[in-house]
Design a protein around this motif. Structure first.
Motif, PDB file in Angstrom:
ATOM      1  N   LEU A   2      51.899  12.719 -67.840  1.00  0.00           N
ATOM      2  CA  LEU A   2      52.349  12.677 -66.458  1.00  0.00           C
ATOM      3  C   LEU A   2      51.707  11.533 -65.682  1.00  0.00           C
ATOM      4  N   GLY A   3      51.144  10.566 -66.381  1.00  0.00           N
ATOM      5  CA  GLY A   3      50.522   9.446 -65.691  1.00  0.00           C
ATOM      6  C   GLY A   3      49.017   9.614 -65.571  1.00  0.00           C
ATOM      7  N   ARG A   4      48.445   8.927 -64.586  1.00  0.00           N
ATOM      8  CA  ARG A   4      47.003   8.914 -64.396  1.00  0.00           C
ATOM      9  C   ARG A   4      46.611   9.745 -63.190  1.00  0.00           C
ATOM     10  N   TRP A   5      45.432  10.344 -63.293  1.00  0.00           N
ATOM     11  CA  TRP A   5      44.850  10.999 -62.130  1.00  0.00           C
ATOM     12  C   TRP A   5      44.546   9.945 -61.071  1.00  0.00           C
ATOM     13  N   LEU A   6      44.638  10.321 -59.814  1.00  0.00           N
ATOM     14  CA  LEU A   6      44.308   9.378 -58.745  1.00  0.00           C
ATOM     15  C   LEU A   6      42.849   8.935 -58.846  1.00  0.00           C
ATOM     16  N   ALA A   7      41.990   9.834 -59.341  1.00  0.00           N
ATOM     17  CA  ALA A   7      40.587   9.479 -59.510  1.00  0.00           C
ATOM     18  C   ALA A   7      40.397   8.356 -60.521  1.00  0.00           C
ATOM     19  N   ALA A   8      41.378   8.141 -61.377  1.00  0.00           N
ATOM     20  CA  ALA A   8      41.311   7.076 -62.383  1.00  0.00           C
ATOM     21  C   ALA A   8      42.243   5.918 -62.031  1.00  0.00           C
ATOM     22  N   THR A   9      42.754   5.913 -60.793  1.00  0.00           N
ATOM     23  CA  THR A   9      43.708   4.901 -60.349  1.00  0.00           C
ATOM     24  C   THR A   9      43.058   3.987 -59.313  1.00  0.00           C
ATOM     25  N   PRO A  10      43.194   2.684 -59.437  1.00  0.00           N
ATOM     26  CA  PRO A  10      42.642   1.784 -58.430  1.00  0.00           C
ATOM     27  C   PRO A  10      43.183   2.114 -57.039  1.00  0.00           C
ATOM     28  N   ASP A  11      42.342   1.956 -56.032  1.00  0.00           N
ATOM     29  CA  ASP A  11      42.729   2.314 -54.665  1.00  0.00           C
ATOM     30  C   ASP A  11      44.011   1.624 -54.225  1.00  0.00           C
ATOM     31  N   GLU A  12      44.184   0.384 -54.640  1.00  0.00           N
ATOM     32  CA  GLU A  12      45.360  -0.365 -54.189  1.00  0.00           C
ATOM     33  C   GLU A  12      46.659   0.159 -54.796  1.00  0.00           C
ATOM     34  N   GLU A  13      46.555   1.032 -55.812  1.00  0.00           N
ATOM     35  CA  GLU A  13      47.762   1.587 -56.432  1.00  0.00           C
ATOM     36  C   GLU A  13      48.076   3.001 -55.951  1.00  0.00           C
ATOM     37  N   TRP A  14      47.258   3.551 -55.077  1.00  0.00           N
ATOM     38  CA  TRP A  14      47.493   4.919 -54.607  1.00  0.00           C
ATOM     39  C   TRP A  14      48.826   5.048 -53.889  1.00  0.00           C
ATOM     40  N   ASP A  15      49.251   4.000 -53.200  1.00  0.00           N
ATOM     41  CA  ASP A  15      50.503   4.077 -52.437  1.00  0.00           C
ATOM     42  C   ASP A  15      51.714   4.272 -53.341  1.00  0.00           C
ATOM     43  N   GLU A  16      51.548   4.071 -54.641  1.00  0.00           N
ATOM     44  CA  GLU A  16      52.666   4.309 -55.557  1.00  0.00           C
ATOM     45  C   GLU A  16      52.911   5.798 -55.782  1.00  0.00           C
ATOM     46  N   SER A  17      51.948   6.635 -55.411  1.00  0.00           N
ATOM     47  CA  SER A  17      52.112   8.085 -55.499  1.00  0.00           C
ATOM     48  C   SER A  17      52.694   8.609 -54.197  1.00  0.00           C
TER      49      SER A  17
END
Length: 421
Positions: free
Chosen positions: A333-348
């Motif tokens: 189901l993809g990556r946890w937000l905790a493992a996602t760079p801050d600049e990519e959070w807006d993709e969620s």
């Protein structure tokens, strides 16, 4: 707090697009009977049906269109690439748009064959174009109705067969199981219709069993409206099934409900007519080897399981869980937000980001386990104990993620989420 998904708002009176009702279910006779009932209540209703039995053999599908007065179309089409997705894109969607344009005053009921899941059709309607225009310019999906036959429902949900075992596969590489497909049809619906006892020609249906199945369906899909068919009042039932506006095109995806703050199921651990439903939640991860060994015990004790989890050896990946018919399917189901760079959070989605903020853990971030199980006469506390035994111990937690990644992992390579540093 988690909440159940709410139905979409009723469409505006100014919306003149024909309303599309999707009728889905693994018992074709009951699904067609429901369509007949709707057509009797409204003779102008267009009923579209599909026969996919020739799809795998010679790449053909048979499409019928009828209303309350009789058959309007009966055509067999050869598709260049015989599969379910090309059937939807190349034949179904153009046919729906054509009917909506040629008969703008008539709503449409689409009777899906057992192997065609409603989510596939709804997703295609949301992004496909016909003649250069979005499908949704011509029609709107009003509701998704799962029609369930009491005579076969339990056997279907407990089946260990694949669609291919019953000659129902929609492509040569279609490996879906009977139980998974039937469960997903029910879970995606905004309305669940349990067919009537009166439809049993032998008169052998048991009222208690019918009540038990009603409870089971409510536990499988607690966010839907549940109805029991009344053959004596087709007009009243039709009014509850059609133009309800219950389908929400922006609702959470079935596998992502928990990530966005919606409930993945209900917690009713005390049996009701023998039906048990339980939610299992944990913040620490599963040990991969212990979880793998526990799979038969977990899947074998319940009829249905769904949700998401994380595994210590792959701490960046969100893992989807689906179990039925004694088998388990797990996917990425993809990556946890905790493992996602801050600049990519807006993709969620905003819902997912808000839910993560509300439940953020200082050690694990948004990582968590949420699993819902439904079955008959199983002990919820014993199931929870089995799953607890798969979690990392305090000593293992203290080892840290670098050590976790070195654990024996039977699931290695199964998930596509990219690992962080």
């Amino acid at each position: 707090m988690s909440q159940l998904a709410q139905p979409g708002a009723a469409p505006s009176q100014a919306d003149l697009r024909p309303a599309l009702t999707l009728l889905t279910g693994f018992a074709p006779e009951a699904t067609r009977a429901a369509a007949d009932l709707l057509a009797r209540a409204d003779p102008a209703l267009l009923v579209v049906g599909y026969d996919l039995t020739g799809l795998v053999g010679d790449g053909t599908v048979r499409r019928t269109v009828r209303d309350g007065r009789g058959t309007i179309e009966d055509e067999r089409t050869v598709l260049e690439h015989g599969c379910l997705s090309c059937t939807v894109r190349e034949d179904l969607l153009p046919a729906l748009v054509r009917l909506a344009r040629s008969r703008p005053g008539s709503d449409i009921a689409l009777v899906l064959p057992p192997s065609m899941e409603p989510e596939t059709v709804a997703t295609a309607c949301s992004w496909c174009h016909v003649d250069g225009a979005p499908v949704t310019d011509a029609i709107r999906i009003d509701s998704v109705v799962a029609v369930c036959d009491p005579a076969s429902l339990l056997d279907t949900l407990d089946s260990d067969q694949d669609l291919a075992d019953r000659g129902l596969q929609a492509a040569d590489d279609d490996t879906r199981s009977v139980a998974d497909t039937a469960a997903r049809q029910i879970e995606y619906a905004d309305t669940v219709l349990l067919w009537t006892l009166d439809a049993d020609p032998a008169g052998a249906a048991d009222p208690y069993e019918h009540a038990r199945l009603a409870v089971l369906l409510e536990r499988l899909n607690p966010w839907a409206r549940h109805l029991v068919a009344d053959l004596d009042e087709p007009g009243r039932l039709s009014a509850r099934l059609r133009r309800s506006g219950r389908f929400d095109p922006d609702g959470p995806e079935p596998y992502g409900r928990g990530l966005e703050g919606y409930a993945v199921g209900c917690h009713e651990p005390e049996p009701d007519c023998g039906v048990v439903a339980t939610l299992y939640r944990a913040r620490r991860p599963f040990h991969p080897a212990r979880l793998h060994r526990a799979l038969p015990a977990v899947a074998g004790s319940t009829l249905r399981g769904r949700g998401h989890l994380w595994i210590a050896s792959q701490p960046d990946s969100i893992v989807a869980w689906e179990s039925s018919g004694g088998g388990v399917s797990m996917g990425d189901l993809g990556r946890w937000l905790a493992a996602t760079p801050d600049e990519e959070w807006d993709e969620s989605s905003p819902e997912r980001r808000i839910n993560a903020d509300l439940h953020w853990d200082p050690d694990f971030g948004d990582r968590e386990i949420q699993l819902a199980f439904v079955g008959l006469h199983f002990a919820a506390d014993e199931l929870a104990a089995v799953l607890d035994g798969c979690l990392l111990t305090d000593e293992e937690i203290a080892e840290g993620r670098r050590a976790w990644r070195e654990y024996e992992d039977p699931f290695g390579g199964c998930f596509d989420g990219k690992e962080g540093n």
